[in-house]
Enzyme design. Structure first.
Site, PDB file in Angstrom:
ATOM      1  N   SER A 141      47.098  34.826  25.045  1.00 31.96           N
ATOM      2  CA  SER A 141      47.706  35.174  23.754  1.00 31.96           C
ATOM      3  C   SER A 141      46.955  36.360  23.204  1.00 31.96           C
ATOM      4  CB  SER A 141      47.563  33.980  22.797  1.00 31.96           C
ATOM      5  OG  SER A 141      47.912  34.358  21.485  1.00 31.96           O
ATOM      6  N   TYR A 154      43.102  27.100  18.304  1.00 34.86           N
ATOM      7  CA  TYR A 154      43.920  27.918  19.213  1.00 34.86           C
ATOM      8  C   TYR A 154      43.178  29.220  19.535  1.00 34.86           C
ATOM      9  CZ  TYR A 154      48.269  30.171  20.897  1.00 34.86           C
ATOM     10  OH  TYR A 154      49.234  30.806  21.651  1.00 34.86           O
ATOM     11  N   LYS A 158      41.916  30.210  23.245  1.00 35.40           N
ATOM     12  CA  LYS A 158      42.560  31.356  23.916  1.00 35.40           C
ATOM     13  C   LYS A 158      41.524  32.428  24.256  1.00 35.40           C
ATOM     14  CE  LYS A 158      46.921  30.037  24.118  1.00 35.40           C
ATOM     15  NZ  LYS A 158      47.693  29.936  25.369  1.00 35.40           N
TER      16      LYS A 158
HETATM   17  N1  LIG Z   1      55.319  31.693  21.020  1.00 33.56           N
HETATM   18  C1  LIG Z   1      54.369  32.555  20.758  1.00 33.56           C
HETATM   19  O1  LIG Z   1      54.427  33.247  19.727  1.00 33.56           O
HETATM   20  C2  LIG Z   1      53.212  32.730  21.705  1.00 33.56           C
HETATM   21  C3  LIG Z   1      52.391  33.859  21.534  1.00 33.56           C
HETATM   22  C4  LIG Z   1      51.305  34.026  22.390  1.00 33.56           C
HETATM   23  C5  LIG Z   1      51.070  33.129  23.401  1.00 33.56           C
HETATM   24  N2  LIG Z   1      51.879  32.045  23.548  1.00 33.56           N
HETATM   25  C6  LIG Z   1      51.573  31.130  24.638  1.00 33.56           C
HETATM   26  O2  LIG Z   1      52.682  31.053  25.503  1.00 33.56           O
HETATM   27  C7  LIG Z   1      52.613  29.824  26.243  1.00 33.56           C
HETATM   28  C8  LIG Z   1      53.964  29.168  26.218  1.00 33.56           C
HETATM   29  O3  LIG Z   1      54.225  28.778  24.889  1.00 33.56           O
HETATM   30  P1  LIG Z   1      55.660  28.945  24.195  1.00 33.56           P
HETATM   31  O4  LIG Z   1      55.517  29.904  23.106  1.00 33.56           O
HETATM   32  O5  LIG Z   1      56.678  29.127  25.237  1.00 33.56           O
HETATM   33  O6  LIG Z   1      55.773  27.536  23.473  1.00 33.56           O
HETATM   34  P2  LIG Z   1      56.575  26.219  23.883  1.00 33.56           P
HETATM   35  O7  LIG Z   1      56.028  25.175  22.970  1.00 33.56           O
HETATM   36  O8  LIG Z   1      58.008  26.502  23.921  1.00 33.56           O
HETATM   37  O9  LIG Z   1      56.096  25.983  25.377  1.00 33.56           O
HETATM   38  C9  LIG Z   1      54.870  25.397  25.696  1.00 33.56           C
HETATM   39  C10 LIG Z   1      55.125  24.469  26.859  1.00 33.56           C
HETATM   40  O10 LIG Z   1      53.881  23.897  27.255  1.00 33.56           O
HETATM   41  C11 LIG Z   1      54.118  22.534  27.499  1.00 33.56           C
HETATM   42  N3  LIG Z   1      52.876  21.758  27.328  1.00 33.56           N
HETATM   43  C12 LIG Z   1      52.169  21.553  26.198  1.00 33.56           C
HETATM   44  N4  LIG Z   1      51.137  20.739  26.449  1.00 33.56           N
HETATM   45  C13 LIG Z   1      51.209  20.418  27.770  1.00 33.56           C
HETATM   46  C14 LIG Z   1      50.416  19.623  28.608  1.00 33.56           C
HETATM   47  N5  LIG Z   1      49.356  18.934  28.152  1.00 33.56           N
HETATM   48  N6  LIG Z   1      50.758  19.524  29.926  1.00 33.56           N
HETATM   49  C15 LIG Z   1      51.832  20.206  30.408  1.00 33.56           C
HETATM   50  N7  LIG Z   1      52.620  20.981  29.644  1.00 33.56           N
HETATM   51  C16 LIG Z   1      52.300  21.075  28.329  1.00 33.56           C
HETATM   52  C17 LIG Z   1      55.162  22.119  26.462  1.00 33.56           C
HETATM   53  O11 LIG Z   1      55.808  20.911  26.816  1.00 33.56           O
HETATM   54  C18 LIG Z   1      56.071  23.324  26.457  1.00 33.56           C
HETATM   55  O12 LIG Z   1      57.133  23.222  27.379  1.00 33.56           O
HETATM   56  C19 LIG Z   1      51.505  29.018  25.603  1.00 33.56           C
HETATM   57  O13 LIG Z   1      50.334  29.103  26.378  1.00 33.56           O
HETATM   58  C20 LIG Z   1      51.317  29.696  24.260  1.00 33.56           C
HETATM   59  O14 LIG Z   1      50.033  29.497  23.751  1.00 33.56           O
HETATM   60  C21 LIG Z   1      52.954  31.842  22.728  1.00 33.56           C
END
Ligand SMILES: NC(=O)c1ccc[n+]([C@@H]2O[C@H](COP(=O)([O-])OP(=O)(O)OC[C@H]3O[C@@H](n4cnc5c(N)ncnc54)[C@H](O)[C@@H]3O)[C@@H](O)[C@H]2O)c1
Length: 303
Positions: A141, A154, A158
């Site tokens: 992130s 978080y 990260k």
């Molecule tokens: N959405 C944003 O703005 C953003 C920005 C930067 C980074 N991210 C990162 O992107 C990645 C994906 O997140 P997203 O935004 O698609 O959110 P999301 O919540 O849609 O997806 C996260 C996924 O991780 C899975 N997950 C959570 N805990 C878990 C566990 N213990 N075991 C297995 N799976 C697990 C969830 O079930 C979900 O499908 C994450 O690492 C998040 O930190 C997201």
């Protein structure tokens, strides 16, 4: 790395960025796509789309915060396809927690956002090193380079994930192992949108700090980044500028961040409650009407 005829594992593949990567990768005709998420999530629609695109798939339920489950995921992929070319450690959790977040939230953020990458590398790297090739992709992130103001567990986890990927790249990069990290700012996924709906501080600041991208845009940037074998994949290009300004002058960057919080919320952070409070994850006091979003030079924040 080209994705064609590769065997690819993606965790957190049931929704958001993971599902978008699965669908985009499927279009490049990999040999196999192993899609994984935690129990209770719906992988079936993503599996169906990948198969409709002509991909051989395997669906594996695994909680990535448990090392044994990540080992079992890697074994299932190796048993089915004989190798893994690309392991995308993508699952992540936000907590919305500040200083007084319960320890269980800190532990969960640490386990999912940091240790899961370690478990993935332990599980799959030996087979990659034996073959002299393989690729590890971690969804980190911009919070791992900067700060997610509304979520300190978080942010810390990260940062650890970014550091771990750097260590991997230095240690194994000359042995045929590619490493990339994705460091997006705001992306329109259930993680971010749930925070918006709950009125949390982090998503408000993220919206004020820059564009919210669609997960499909992130997936496209990932394909480009992998093709170039670029370590740092930045779907939001402005993050590079924020990161550079932070490195050049940390005090000015911190000033900019404080200004961003003030102009976005009109608030100062709530004082922490007593540490033992066993409450739900702390959210800051309800913000007042946000001022017009402004991004002070040298700032930047992220989910
Ligand atoms: N959405 C944003 O703005 C953003 C920005 C930067 C980074 N991210 C990162 O992107 C990645 C994906 O997140 P997203 O935004 O698609 O959110 P999301 O919540 O849609 O997806 C996260 C996924 O991780 C899975 N997950 C959570 N805990 C878990 C566990 N213990 N075991 C297995 N799976 C697990 C969830 O079930 C979900 O499908 C994450 O690492 C998040 O930190 C997201």
């Amino acid at each position: 790395m080209e994705l064609r005829q590769k065997v690819i594992v993606i965790t957190g593949a049931a929704g958001g960025i993971g599902a978008a990567m699965a669908r985009r990768f499927a279009a490049d005709r990999p040999e196999g796509l192993v899609l994984s998420d935690r129990p209770g999530t719906a992988l079936a629609p993503v599996i169906a789309d990948a198969e409709a695109a002509g991909c051989a798939t395997l669906s594996v339920t695994a909680d990535v915060s448990a090392e044994a489950e990540v080992q079992a995921l890697a074994r299932a992929a190796l048993d089915r396809f004989g190798r893994v070319d690309l392991f995308c450690s993508n699952a992540g959790v936000a907590t919305g927690g500040l200083l007084d977040a319960p320890d269980r939230d800190w532990s969960q953020a640490w386990a999912v956002n940091a240790m899961a990458h370690v478990y993935a590398a332990r599980a799959i790297l030996p087979s990659m090193l034996e073959r002299g090739s393989g690729y590890l992709l971690q969804t980190c992130s911009a919070a791992g380079l900067l700060v997610e103001v509304g979520d300190v567990p978080y942010t810390m986890s990260k940062h650890a994930a970014v550091a771990f990927a750097e260590w991997l790249a230095i240690t194994y990069g000359s042995r045929g192992i590619g490493v990339s990290i994705i460091c997006p700012q705001g992306v329109r996924t259930p993680m971010l949108m749930a925070g918006f709906e709950a009125g949390m501080l982090g998503p408000k600041i993220i919206a004020a700090a820059g564009n919210i991208l669609e997960p499909e845009q992130v997936a496209e940037t990932v394909v480009d980044g992998l093709r170039a074998e670029r370590f740092l994949i930045l779907p939001h290009l402005e993050v590079a500028g924020f990161w550079r300004r932070k490195a050049e002058n940390p005090d000015r960057w911190l000033d900019g961040m404080r200004r961003l919080v003030r102009t976005t919320t009109g608030d100062t952070p709530a004082a922490p409650t007593t540490p033992a409070t066993p409450a739900a994850p702390a959210t800051p006091a309800a913000p007042t009407t946000p001022a017009a979003p402004t991004t002070p030079a040298g700032s930047g924040t992220s989910s």
